[in-house]
Design an enzyme around this catalytic site. Structure first.
Site, PDB file in Angstrom:
ATOM      1  N   ARG A  87      10.775 -22.489 -42.315  1.00 53.00           N
ATOM      2  CA  ARG A  87      10.212 -22.928 -43.599  1.00 53.00           C
ATOM      3  C   ARG A  87      10.691 -22.026 -44.737  1.00 53.00           C
ATOM      4  NH1 ARG A  87       9.132 -28.099 -43.513  1.00 53.00           N
ATOM      5  NH2 ARG A  87       7.657 -28.607 -41.884  1.00 53.00           N
ATOM      6  N   GLU A  90      14.193 -23.042 -45.269  1.00 47.54           N
ATOM      7  CA  GLU A  90      14.184 -24.325 -45.978  1.00 47.54           C
ATOM      8  C   GLU A  90      13.915 -24.121 -47.472  1.00 47.54           C
ATOM      9  OE1 GLU A  90      12.004 -28.596 -45.344  1.00 47.54           O
ATOM     10  OE2 GLU A  90      10.730 -26.817 -45.214  1.00 47.54           O
ATOM     11  N   SER A 113      21.919  -8.037 -54.276  1.00 45.67           N
ATOM     12  CA  SER A 113      22.205  -7.231 -53.092  1.00 45.67           C
ATOM     13  C   SER A 113      21.127  -7.432 -52.044  1.00 45.67           C
ATOM     14  CB  SER A 113      22.267  -5.749 -53.467  1.00 45.67           C
ATOM     15  OG  SER A 113      22.394  -4.954 -52.303  1.00 45.67           O
TER      16      SER A 113
END
Length: 160
Positions: A87, A90, A113
């Protein structure tokens, strides 16, 4: 070896009853970096080692020695099957283009970074009283450079 060491360290943490936030506070680290130490993804530094041994008194010298070494950072692809991880992945992929555009607009042409980087995980309460997760990425901005030949310290380089 890293998995076995991590299992020992996680068992010590569980037996202590301490939370990640509590341990992190005692070490002076972020909660995410503290987890990374226990998982073998971060190096134990001398000042932190002393604090760690004060709160986890049963930690072995063998484990401390291994934690002092430069770790082999990486991940097992299996972690992507965990609901929390996929998740988060995602969300990053869904918002990735917007994140890139916002970073470029606010900071210029470059990247964030992941080495000079802080990660913290916390929670808050939403407007309807629901618990919400807060993940903060705080990374140094690294601007891309224009590669001018005159600035190349190798001169024309090793080519013929």
């Amino acid at each position: 070896e890293v998995d076995m060491r991590s299992a020992r360290l996680l068992k010590l943490k569980e037996e202590s009853g301490m939370t990640w936030d509590f341990i992190a506070q005692k070490l002076g680290l972020t909660n995410a970096y503290t987890c990374q130490l226990f998982l073998g993804q971060a190096q134990l530094k001398p000042g932190t080692e002393q604090k760690l041994t004060e709160i986890l008194t049963k930690i072995s010298e063998e484990d401390l020695e291994a934690m002092r070494a430069c770790p082999m950072r990486g991940f097992d692809d299996e972690i992507l099957k965990d609901p929390h991880v996929y998740r988060t992945y995602e969300a990053i992929t869904h918002y990735g283009k917007a994140i890139k555009m916002l970073i470029n607009e606010q900071c210029g042409d470059g990247i964030m970074s992941a080495i000079d980087f802080y990660l913290d995980v916390g929670s808050t309460i939403g407007k309807q009283g629901e618990k919400r997760v807060v993940i903060t990425f705080n990374g140094k901005f690294l601007p891309f450079i224009e590669q001018k030949a005159e600035d190349n310290t190798l001169g024309p380089g090793p080519r013929i």
